[in-house]
Write an enzyme that holds these catalytic residues in place. Structure first.
Site, PDB file in Angstrom:
ATOM      1  NE  ARG A  90      -0.565 -11.955  16.924  1.00 42.69           N
ATOM      2  CZ  ARG A  90      -0.105 -11.564  15.735  1.00 42.69           C
ATOM      3  NH1 ARG A  90       1.038 -11.990  15.265  1.00 42.69           N
ATOM      4  NH2 ARG A  90      -0.825 -10.730  15.032  1.00 42.69           N
ATOM      5  NE  ARG A 124      -1.990  -5.216   5.980  1.00 45.17           N
ATOM      6  CZ  ARG A 124      -1.663  -5.735   7.151  1.00 45.17           C
ATOM      7  NH1 ARG A 124      -0.430  -5.628   7.591  1.00 45.17           N
ATOM      8  NH2 ARG A 124      -2.570  -6.353   7.876  1.00 45.17           N
ATOM      9  NE  ARG A 152      -2.872  -9.986   6.516  1.00 46.69           N
ATOM     10  CZ  ARG A 152      -2.151  -9.723   7.611  1.00 46.69           C
ATOM     11  NH1 ARG A 152      -0.910  -9.271   7.493  1.00 46.69           N
ATOM     12  NH2 ARG A 152      -2.660  -9.914   8.807  1.00 46.69           N
TER      13      ARG A 152
HETATM   14  P1  AP5 Z   1       0.047 -11.094  11.345  1.00 45.04           P
HETATM   15  O1  AP5 Z   1       0.282 -11.333   9.911  1.00 45.04           O
HETATM   16  O2  AP5 Z   1       1.192 -11.131  12.286  1.00 45.04           O
HETATM   17  O3  AP5 Z   1      -0.760  -9.740  11.476  1.00 45.04           O
HETATM   18  P2  AP5 Z   1      -0.745  -8.587  12.601  1.00 45.04           P
HETATM   19  O4  AP5 Z   1       0.067  -8.742  13.813  1.00 45.04           O
HETATM   20  O5  AP5 Z   1      -2.179  -8.369  12.805  1.00 45.04           O
HETATM   21  O6  AP5 Z   1       0.080  -7.508  11.978  1.00 45.04           O
HETATM   22  P3  AP5 Z   1      -0.123  -6.949  10.578  1.00 45.04           P
HETATM   23  O7  AP5 Z   1       0.631  -7.748   9.567  1.00 45.04           O
HETATM   24  O8  AP5 Z   1      -1.586  -6.741  10.320  1.00 45.04           O
HETATM   25  O9  AP5 Z   1       0.499  -5.490  10.781  1.00 45.04           O
HETATM   26  P4  AP5 Z   1       1.975  -4.927  10.811  1.00 45.04           P
HETATM   27  O10 AP5 Z   1       2.281  -4.422  12.178  1.00 45.04           O
HETATM   28  O11 AP5 Z   1       2.967  -5.846  10.165  1.00 45.04           O
HETATM   29  O12 AP5 Z   1       1.726  -3.632   9.909  1.00 45.04           O
HETATM   30  P5  AP5 Z   1       2.209  -3.278   8.417  1.00 45.04           P
HETATM   31  O13 AP5 Z   1       3.662  -2.963   8.408  1.00 45.04           O
HETATM   32  O14 AP5 Z   1       1.709  -4.281   7.430  1.00 45.04           O
HETATM   33  O15 AP5 Z   1      -1.028 -12.131  11.896  1.00 45.04           O
HETATM   34  C1  AP5 Z   1      -2.206 -12.436  11.176  1.00 45.04           C
HETATM   35  C2  AP5 Z   1      -2.980 -13.526  11.912  1.00 45.04           C
HETATM   36  O16 AP5 Z   1      -2.175 -14.726  11.996  1.00 45.04           O
HETATM   37  C3  AP5 Z   1      -3.347 -13.199  13.369  1.00 45.04           C
HETATM   38  O17 AP5 Z   1      -4.559 -12.467  13.457  1.00 45.04           O
HETATM   39  C4  AP5 Z   1      -3.458 -14.604  13.963  1.00 45.04           C
HETATM   40  O18 AP5 Z   1      -4.673 -15.212  13.583  1.00 45.04           O
HETATM   41  C5  AP5 Z   1      -2.338 -15.362  13.277  1.00 45.04           C
HETATM   42  N1  AP5 Z   1      -1.065 -15.293  14.001  1.00 45.04           N
HETATM   43  C6  AP5 Z   1       0.112 -14.766  13.535  1.00 45.04           C
HETATM   44  N2  AP5 Z   1       1.087 -14.886  14.461  1.00 45.04           N
HETATM   45  C7  AP5 Z   1       0.500 -15.503  15.533  1.00 45.04           C
HETATM   46  C8  AP5 Z   1       0.987 -15.883  16.802  1.00 45.04           C
HETATM   47  N3  AP5 Z   1       2.266 -15.656  17.174  1.00 45.04           N
HETATM   48  N4  AP5 Z   1       0.135 -16.487  17.665  1.00 45.04           N
HETATM   49  C9  AP5 Z   1      -1.161 -16.733  17.309  1.00 45.04           C
HETATM   50  N5  AP5 Z   1      -1.685 -16.399  16.110  1.00 45.04           N
HETATM   51  C10 AP5 Z   1      -0.856 -15.781  15.235  1.00 45.04           C
HETATM   52  O19 AP5 Z   1       1.412  -1.887   8.229  1.00 45.04           O
HETATM   53  C11 AP5 Z   1      -0.008  -1.873   8.148  1.00 45.04           C
HETATM   54  C12 AP5 Z   1      -0.441  -0.809   7.122  1.00 45.04           C
HETATM   55  O20 AP5 Z   1      -0.117   0.471   7.653  1.00 45.04           O
HETATM   56  C13 AP5 Z   1       0.290  -0.917   5.767  1.00 45.04           C
HETATM   57  O21 AP5 Z   1      -0.600  -0.590   4.739  1.00 45.04           O
HETATM   58  C14 AP5 Z   1       1.419   0.129   5.874  1.00 45.04           C
HETATM   59  O22 AP5 Z   1       1.761   0.665   4.604  1.00 45.04           O
HETATM   60  C15 AP5 Z   1       0.791   1.167   6.791  1.00 45.04           C
HETATM   61  N6  AP5 Z   1       1.769   1.811   7.665  1.00 45.04           N
HETATM   62  C16 AP5 Z   1       2.844   1.256   8.291  1.00 45.04           C
HETATM   63  N7  AP5 Z   1       3.507   2.177   9.021  1.00 45.04           N
HETATM   64  C17 AP5 Z   1       2.823   3.339   8.881  1.00 45.04           C
HETATM   65  C18 AP5 Z   1       3.010   4.675   9.393  1.00 45.04           C
HETATM   66  N8  AP5 Z   1       4.031   4.978  10.219  1.00 45.04           N
HETATM   67  N9  AP5 Z   1       2.105   5.616   9.041  1.00 45.04           N
HETATM   68  C19 AP5 Z   1       1.046   5.322   8.196  1.00 45.04           C
HETATM   69  N10 AP5 Z   1       0.823   4.091   7.665  1.00 45.04           N
HETATM   70  C20 AP5 Z   1       1.709   3.116   8.015  1.00 45.04           C
END
Ligand code: AP5
Length: 205
Positions: A90, A124, A152
């Site tokens: 990231r 979500r 979450r």
């Molecule tokens: P992390 O858990 O990695 O969260 P994120 O990157 O913010 O990603 P998300 O899990 O929120 O989203 P996603 O892309 O996986 O989407 P999803 O498939 O769930 O990180 C959380 C925290 O941890 C960070 O803020 C940071 O503090 C820390 N962290 C983690 N890694 C780090 C690193 N490397 N360095 C530093 N800090 C770190 O989909 C989202 C929603 O949308 C779901 O409800 C889904 O059903 C819906 N959805 C999915 N696709 C579609 C579509 N095509 N159309 C409509 N809805 C959809």
């Protein structure tokens, strides 16, 4: 070195949603730093408690914590043929550290505009028993699991805005970094989930 894949994109882009099919297609285990940090938090480890203060407000956990976590994970037996990174790297320092311990052959960037992100994140819901990801509108859960779904702590509008700011300032520069290496492929994440999956599967051929 065996080849790893990186799933890249803003919070809520659909990285976790798309990971399952990529794991099935490639046989590479999913390595999600977000999931690892949440597991550490649930277990009450020192690392988990340290990470909590950043995660709950939507800021990035410090690089040295994340790099240590990944180095340990890559020493495990199931990582020897490469993994699917989800939410890592990231920052540029994380990508530089990764280049020292694993070879990345493909970075899949799921592109979604900011205006779609808040609705996705706030709606979500997660199944704590299966890890399945649902959405109140876009992917409703079956009625038999609705009662156990959780939201979450960082899935609120204020934290999402901070996560988006962190993404644009610290994470999005990685797209150019990987593009210069010729391994960045983009997919349109702003379409139905099955269509995103179809675009990704073309990249895996
Ligand atoms: P992390 O858990 O990695 O969260 P994120 O990157 O913010 O990603 P998300 O899990 O929120 O989203 P996603 O892309 O996986 O989407 P999803 O498939 O769930 O990180 C959380 C925290 O941890 C960070 O803020 C940071 O503090 C820390 N962290 C983690 N890694 C780090 C690193 N490397 N360095 C530093 N800090 C770190 O989909 C989202 C929603 O949308 C779901 O409800 C889904 O059903 C819906 N959805 C999915 N696709 C579609 C579509 N095509 N159309 C409509 N809805 C959809």
């Amino acid at each position: 070195m065996s080849e790893s894949i990186v799933l890249f994109g803003p919070p809520g882009a659909g990285k976790g949603t798309q990971a399952e099919a990529i794991v099935a297609a490639t046989g590479k285990p999913q390595v999600s730093t977000g999931d690892m940090l949440r597991a550490a938090l649930t277990a009450g480890t020192v690392l988990g408690l340290e990470a909590k203060k950043y995660m709950e407000v939507g800021e990035l956990v410090p690089d040295e914590v994340i790099i240590g976590l990944i180095a340990d994970r890559m020493n495990q037996q199931d990582a020897r043929d490469g993994v699917l990174f989800d939410g890592f790297p990231r920052t540029i320092p994380q990508a530089e550290a990764l280049a020292e311990i694993a070879s990345v052959s493909l970075v899949i960037s799921i592109e979604v505009p900011d205006e779609s992100i808040v609705e996705r994140i706030v709606g979500r819901r997660m199944d704590p028993d299966t890890g399945e990801i649902y959405h109140v509108n876009f992917r409703p859960a079956p009625s038999e699991v609705v009662g156990r779904l959780i939201q979450r702590k960082d899935d609120n509008e204020e934290a999402v805005r901070t996560r988006l700011t962190a993404y644009h300032s610290q994470t999005s520069p990685l797209a150019d970094w990987y593009s210069e290496k010729g391994i960045l492929k983009t997919v349109n994440g702003n379409q139905p989930m099955d269509d995103v999956a179809a675009e990704i599967s073309q990249l895996l051929l």
